[in-house]
Design a protein around this motif. Structure first.
Motif, mmCIF file in Angstrom:
data_model
loop_
_atom_site.group_PDB
_atom_site.id
_atom_site.type_symbol
_atom_site.label_atom_id
_atom_site.label_comp_id
_atom_site.label_asym_id
_atom_site.label_seq_id
_atom_site.Cartn_x
_atom_site.Cartn_y
_atom_site.Cartn_z
ATOM 1 N N ALA A 19 0.824 -1.203 0.000
ATOM 2 C CA ALA A 19 0.000 0.000 0.000
ATOM 3 C C ALA A 19 0.860 1.256 0.000
ATOM 4 O O ALA A 19 0.486 2.270 -0.581
ATOM 5 N N GLN A 20 2.008 1.196 0.667
ATOM 6 C CA GLN A 20 2.879 2.359 0.710
ATOM 7 C C GLN A 20 3.439 2.695 -0.666
ATOM 8 O O GLN A 20 3.825 3.822 -0.913
ATOM 9 N N ARG A 21 3.475 1.701 -1.537
ATOM 10 C CA ARG A 21 4.011 1.931 -2.885
ATOM 11 C C ARG A 21 2.935 2.369 -3.871
ATOM 12 O O ARG A 21 3.232 2.609 -5.041
ATOM 13 N N GLU A 22 1.697 2.451 -3.437
ATOM 14 C CA GLU A 22 0.611 2.864 -4.298
ATOM 15 C C GLU A 22 -0.127 4.062 -3.700
ATOM 16 O O GLU A 22 -0.324 4.133 -2.486
ATOM 17 N N ILE A 23 -0.511 4.976 -4.567
ATOM 18 C CA ILE A 23 -1.344 6.080 -4.127
ATOM 19 C C ILE A 23 -2.472 6.249 -5.141
ATOM 20 O O ILE A 23 -2.325 5.884 -6.318
ATOM 21 N N PRO A 24 -3.598 6.790 -4.709
ATOM 22 C CA PRO A 24 -4.716 6.983 -5.639
ATOM 23 C C PRO A 24 -4.350 7.925 -6.783
ATOM 24 O O PRO A 24 -3.608 8.890 -6.616
ATOM 25 N N LEU A 25 -4.886 7.619 -7.927
ATOM 26 C CA LEU A 25 -4.700 8.417 -9.133
ATOM 27 C C LEU A 25 -6.078 8.636 -9.745
ATOM 28 O O LEU A 25 -6.884 7.708 -9.820
ATOM 29 N N THR A 26 -6.351 9.845 -10.159
ATOM 30 C CA THR A 26 -7.642 10.157 -10.769
ATOM 31 C C THR A 26 -7.426 10.682 -12.175
ATOM 32 O O THR A 26 -6.630 11.607 -12.381
ATOM 33 N N VAL A 27 -8.109 10.076 -13.143
ATOM 34 C CA VAL A 27 -8.090 10.612 -14.501
ATOM 35 C C VAL A 27 -9.300 11.528 -14.653
ATOM 36 O O VAL A 27 -10.443 11.080 -14.599
ATOM 37 N N LEU A 28 -9.043 12.812 -14.789
ATOM 38 C CA LEU A 28 -10.107 13.799 -14.897
ATOM 39 C C LEU A 28 -10.811 13.683 -16.257
ATOM 40 O O LEU A 28 -10.248 13.126 -17.201
ATOM 41 N N PRO A 29 -12.028 14.185 -16.374
ATOM 42 C CA PRO A 29 -12.723 14.161 -17.666
ATOM 43 C C PRO A 29 -11.901 14.799 -18.788
ATOM 44 O O PRO A 29 -12.038 14.429 -19.957
ATOM 45 N N SER A 30 -11.032 15.732 -18.430
ATOM 46 C CA SER A 30 -10.164 16.384 -19.414
ATOM 47 C C SER A 30 -9.028 15.481 -19.880
ATOM 48 O O SER A 30 -8.313 15.819 -20.822
ATOM 49 N N GLY A 31 -8.851 14.323 -19.213
ATOM 50 C CA GLY A 31 -7.766 13.416 -19.551
ATOM 51 C C GLY A 31 -6.520 13.614 -18.718
ATOM 52 O O GLY A 31 -5.580 12.820 -18.805
ATOM 53 N N HIS A 32 -6.485 14.653 -17.896
ATOM 54 C CA HIS A 32 -5.318 14.899 -17.055
ATOM 55 C C HIS A 32 -5.284 13.928 -15.878
ATOM 56 O O HIS A 32 -6.327 13.476 -15.405
ATOM 57 N N VAL A 33 -4.072 13.634 -15.417
ATOM 58 C CA VAL A 33 -3.855 12.713 -14.311
ATOM 59 C C VAL A 33 -3.653 13.512 -13.027
ATOM 60 O O VAL A 33 -2.736 14.329 -12.931
ATOM 61 N N GLN A 34 -4.504 13.264 -12.043
ATOM 62 C CA GLN A 34 -4.451 14.018 -10.784
ATOM 63 C C GLN A 34 -3.990 13.125 -9.640
ATOM 64 O O GLN A 34 -4.435 11.986 -9.511
ATOM 65 N N VAL A 35 -3.085 13.655 -8.813
ATOM 66 C CA VAL A 35 -2.615 12.952 -7.619
ATOM 67 C C VAL A 35 -2.550 13.940 -6.461
ATOM 68 O O VAL A 35 -2.511 15.160 -6.664
ATOM 69 N N LYS A 36 -2.523 13.397 -5.251
ATOM 70 C CA LYS A 36 -2.323 14.215 -4.059
ATOM 71 C C LYS A 36 -0.856 14.146 -3.639
ATOM 72 O O LYS A 36 -0.230 13.092 -3.722
ATOM 73 N N ALA A 37 -0.335 15.257 -3.198
ATOM 74 C CA ALA A 37 1.030 15.314 -2.678
ATOM 75 C C ALA A 37 1.063 16.417 -1.630
ATOM 76 O O ALA A 37 0.134 17.220 -1.511
ATOM 77 N N SER A 38 2.143 16.447 -0.863
ATOM 78 C CA SER A 38 2.307 17.526 0.105
ATOM 79 C C SER A 38 3.677 18.170 -0.068
ATOM 80 O O SER A 38 4.651 17.512 -0.452
ATOM 81 N N VAL A 39 3.713 19.453 0.192
ATOM 82 C CA VAL A 39 4.934 20.246 0.077
ATOM 83 C C VAL A 39 5.045 21.103 1.327
ATOM 84 O O VAL A 39 4.102 21.817 1.679
ATOM 85 N N ASP A 40 6.169 20.987 2.019
ATOM 86 C CA ASP A 40 6.373 21.800 3.220
ATOM 87 C C ASP A 40 5.216 21.620 4.207
ATOM 88 O O ASP A 40 4.791 22.561 4.874
ATOM 89 N N GLY A 41 4.674 20.393 4.245
ATOM 90 C CA GLY A 41 3.583 20.084 5.161
ATOM 91 C C GLY A 41 2.206 20.495 4.684
ATOM 92 O O GLY A 41 1.207 20.275 5.390
ATOM 93 N N VAL A 42 2.117 21.066 3.474
ATOM 94 C CA VAL A 42 0.828 21.525 2.931
ATOM 95 C C VAL A 42 0.379 20.549 1.848
ATOM 96 O O VAL A 42 1.089 20.334 0.862
ATOM 97 N N GLU A 43 -0.797 19.970 2.022
ATOM 98 C CA GLU A 43 -1.312 19.001 1.052
ATOM 99 C C GLU A 43 -2.032 19.706 -0.085
ATOM 100 O O GLU A 43 -2.674 20.734 0.117
ATOM 101 N N GLY A 44 -1.909 19.144 -1.282
ATOM 102 C CA GLY A 44 -2.585 19.738 -2.434
ATOM 103 C C GLY A 44 -2.916 18.705 -3.483
ATOM 104 O O GLY A 44 -2.468 17.549 -3.423
ATOM 105 N N ASN A 45 -3.720 19.108 -4.448
ATOM 106 C CA ASN A 45 -4.075 18.282 -5.599
ATOM 107 C C ASN A 45 -3.337 18.803 -6.823
ATOM 108 O O ASN A 45 -3.416 19.999 -7.138
ATOM 109 N N PHE A 46 -2.645 17.880 -7.512
ATOM 110 C CA PHE A 46 -1.766 18.295 -8.599
ATOM 111 C C PHE A 46 -1.993 17.454 -9.847
ATOM 112 O O PHE A 46 -2.423 16.302 -9.771
ATOM 113 N N ILE A 47 -1.656 18.037 -10.981
ATOM 114 C CA ILE A 47 -1.598 17.295 -12.232
ATOM 115 C C ILE A 47 -0.214 16.657 -12.332
ATOM 116 O O ILE A 47 0.798 17.345 -12.166
#
Length: 292
Positions: A19-47
């Motif tokens: 599970a640690q090696r996998e994270i959710p991935l979302t393919v948006l209707p636009s075809g872009h690939v979205q993932v969650k990540a954090s930077v400097d302790g701040v979580e965000g949604n990114f392409i």
């Protein structure tokens, strides 16, 4: 400790590690690939953008980062349309994408709107970690050497050409045949959007497409969302076939192609069409496509 309890514990540990090696991935209707990540302790949604070159945040997200430090130098890049972009560079701490953690990363930001998303993650974050975008299971998976070996046996291997720019940006390319008559080196861009196949307009004539035919070929002008003074011109015409030069069976027919004046590459294509699971291995300069 009983044997049955030990077996159960071992099983749970295996599941946890997987599970640690996998994270959710979302393919948006636009075809872009979205993932969650954090930077400097701040979580965000990114392409997750294999064609971005440099990791770029929105200004709104960047302003939340308390420990971003400006670098002395800047970076000048050109979008595929030829539009010049000059950005400042920053060092940010604690980039975390699933089990992948980097103590610091070079990034920038732009004052633009990504429809509620917080930015674009480039391949620089993943240049040492082979990964698979599994569109069927909707996960991003970090691969081990053993798993990579197994994937190479069952999938189709396509060699990649890497473009490293000053240690700041990273893009990937592969060679494709267009209409079985023209071999071009195309940028592989998971951030291009759904059904995007762009080619340099200079290849229209060699593909038998008449740019002056206003019935079969549509022409549009588009202002940049970053610099409204920059306008790109695109011709829309179908292309019969696109096929990987080294990768039997990786092809698509009847594509709605775009031909862009002044494109800085031979072309740019989205990658989701190739197969339900795509593995990108930067250290080995290859991509492995699973068709089933």
């Amino acid at each position: 400790m009983s044997r049955s309890f030990f077996s159960l514990l071992l099983c749970l540990m295996t599941v946890c590690c997987y599970a640690q090696r996998e994270i959710p991935l979302t393919v948006l209707p636009s075809g872009h690939v979205q993932v969650k990540a954090s930077v400097d302790g701040v979580e965000g949604n990114f392409i997750l953008d294999t064609g971005a070159g440099l990791t770029v945040f929105t200004k709104t997200f960047f302003d939340k980062l308390r420990h971003a430090k400006p670098q002395d130098g800047g970076y000048t890049a050109f979008r595929a349309t030829g539009e010049r972009i000059d950005v400042d560079l920053y060092t940010v701490p604690d980039m975390v994408l699933g089990s992948l953690k980097k103590a610091q990363e070079t990034v920038s930001y732009l004052d633009f709107n990504l429809g509620g998303l917080d930015g674009i993650l480039s391949l620089k974050l993943l240049e040492t970690q082979p990964f698979t975008m599994d569109f069927d299971r909707q996960v991003l998976r970090f691969e081990t050497p053993a798993q990579l070996a197994a994937l190479r046996k069952t999938g189709t291997v396509i060699p990649l050409q890497l473009e490293q720019s000053r240690g700041r940006a990273l893009d990937i390319f592969a060679c494709f045949s267009v209409n079985d008559s023209l071999t071009l080196q195309l940028a592989l861009d998971s951030g291009a959007g759904k059904d995007v196949y762009k080619f340099n307009a200079k290849y229209m004539q060699r593909l038998g497409i008449d740019a002056t035919d206003t019935v079969k070929v549509k022409r549009r002008a588009r202002k940049s969302e970053i610099n409204p003074d920059f306008v790109s011109h695109t011709y829309y015409a179908p292309v019969k076939k696109l096929a990987a030069s080294e990768g039997a069976g990786i092809s698509v027919t009847g594509i709605p192609a775009q031909f862009v004046d002044g494109l800085i590459y031979d072309g740019i294509i989205w990658i989701n069409w190739m197969g339900p699971r795509i593995t990108i291995n930067i250290p080995a300069a290859e991509m492995v496509v699973q068709r089933k």
